[in-house]
Design an enzyme around this catalytic site. Structure first.
Site, PDB file in Angstrom:
ATOM      1  N   ASN A 129      39.843  81.112  65.585  1.00 17.71           N
ATOM      2  CA  ASN A 129      41.291  81.815  65.591  1.00 17.71           C
ATOM      3  C   ASN A 129      42.324  80.676  65.899  1.00 17.71           C
ATOM      4  O   ASN A 129      43.265  80.737  65.005  1.00 17.71           O
ATOM      5  CB  ASN A 129      41.356  83.030  66.567  1.00 17.71           C
ATOM      6  CG  ASN A 129      42.155  83.857  66.228  1.00 17.71           C
ATOM      7  OD1 ASN A 129      42.475  84.261  65.166  1.00 17.71           O
ATOM      8  ND2 ASN A 129      43.178  84.481  67.015  1.00 17.71           N
ATOM      9  N   VAL A 138      46.852  84.634  57.317  1.00 15.59           N
ATOM     10  CA  VAL A 138      45.646  85.014  57.982  1.00 15.59           C
ATOM     11  C   VAL A 138      45.879  85.382  59.300  1.00 15.59           C
ATOM     12  O   VAL A 138      46.310  84.522  60.207  1.00 15.59           O
ATOM     13  CB  VAL A 138      44.724  83.706  58.009  1.00 15.59           C
ATOM     14  CG1 VAL A 138      43.476  83.966  58.521  1.00 15.59           C
ATOM     15  CG2 VAL A 138      44.538  83.296  56.458  1.00 15.59           C
ATOM     16  N   PRO A 139      46.044  86.824  59.834  1.00 13.75           N
ATOM     17  CA  PRO A 139      47.027  87.055  60.739  1.00 13.75           C
ATOM     18  C   PRO A 139      46.322  87.090  62.159  1.00 13.75           C
ATOM     19  O   PRO A 139      45.973  88.179  62.681  1.00 13.75           O
ATOM     20  CB  PRO A 139      47.279  88.696  60.464  1.00 13.75           C
ATOM     21  CG  PRO A 139      46.009  88.984  59.665  1.00 13.75           C
ATOM     22  CD  PRO A 139      45.652  87.933  58.773  1.00 13.75           C
ATOM     23  N   CYS A 140      46.188  85.758  62.705  1.00 11.10           N
ATOM     24  CA  CYS A 140      45.644  85.398  64.145  1.00 11.10           C
ATOM     25  C   CYS A 140      46.487  85.994  64.964  1.00 11.10           C
ATOM     26  O   CYS A 140      45.946  86.449  66.195  1.00 11.10           O
ATOM     27  CB  CYS A 140      45.260  83.954  64.046  1.00 11.10           C
ATOM     28  SG  CYS A 140      46.641  82.995  63.760  1.00 11.10           S
ATOM     29  N   HIS A 141      47.869  86.310  64.766  1.00 14.94           N
ATOM     30  CA  HIS A 141      48.552  86.890  65.842  1.00 14.94           C
ATOM     31  C   HIS A 141      48.216  88.501  66.181  1.00 14.94           C
ATOM     32  O   HIS A 141      48.498  88.879  67.301  1.00 14.94           O
ATOM     33  CB  HIS A 141      50.126  86.863  65.244  1.00 14.94           C
ATOM     34  CG  HIS A 141      50.426  87.853  64.043  1.00 14.94           C
ATOM     35  ND1 HIS A 141      49.678  87.278  62.724  1.00 14.94           N
ATOM     36  CD2 HIS A 141      50.768  88.943  63.813  1.00 14.94           C
ATOM     37  CE1 HIS A 141      50.240  88.174  61.989  1.00 14.94           C
ATOM     38  NE2 HIS A 141      50.711  89.218  62.325  1.00 14.94           N
TER      39      HIS A 141
END
Length: 176
Positions: A129, A138-141
């Site tokens: 991540n 690429v929504p690592c949040h």
């Protein structure tokens, strides 16, 4: 050694100036904030080596238009963006799983590890991540701690908080 060239765009967003790198086919290769340019360059070098060349451009890519629409409230504008990364097989599996987290939901590192079939790999999922070169898309949040706390984010916790609020993230964790 063959050189690899990506176009680099800079543009303003409500969260700061963003840097966006795309390849000749228009695939998004990297997205980060200008104040994290060193991190972006480090990740790109790790993924593509010293042969990578970034060329600044004034042209507005479809990826940039989609991101601006996202920031203007069309949260699904980024869903169809093509991305390409050069991570390990494990990292790519984590990043693909990240893209399946719906807007307005969060998940945990543990749930993400279970989702990709490696329930004991929570820390490895966290490392993948953190190595994600394509913020937001690429929504690592959307990954939070098991106790629902906001954990580290490459763009800073304030940006993570802003992005989750912008998306209307629900407090409950997305199901597997």
């Amino acid at each position: 050694m063959t050189s690899i060239a990506f176009s680099l765009e800079r543009f303003n967003t409500p969260t700061g100036i963003m840097l966006l790198a795309t390849d000749a086919q228009g695939c998004l290769r990297s997205l980060d904030w200008e104040d994290y340019a060193h991190r972006m360059q480090k990740l790109l070098t790790r993924h593509y080596g010293d042969a990578l060349k970034l060329h600044e451009t004034d042209k507005v890519s479809p990826a940039r238009r989609a991101l601006l629409a996202y920031f203007d409230g069309n949260l699904r504008a980024i869903d169809a963006l093509e991305t390409a990364t050069n991570g390990t097989n494990f990292q790519c599996r984590v990043w693909e799983a990240l893209r399946r987290i719906p807007v307005a939901y969060t998940t945990t590192y543990r749930a993400l590890a279970e989702r990709i079939g490696h329930p004991a790999a929570t820390r490895a999922v966290g490392m993948a991540n953190g190595a994600n070169p394509i913020s937001i898309v690429v929504p690592c949040h959307r990954v939070i701690g098991s106790d629902s706390s906001l954990t580290g984010y490459g763009g800073g916790l304030e940006r993570k908080r802003w992005l989750l609020a912008h998306e209307g993230a629900m407090p409950e964790v997305a199901s597997k």
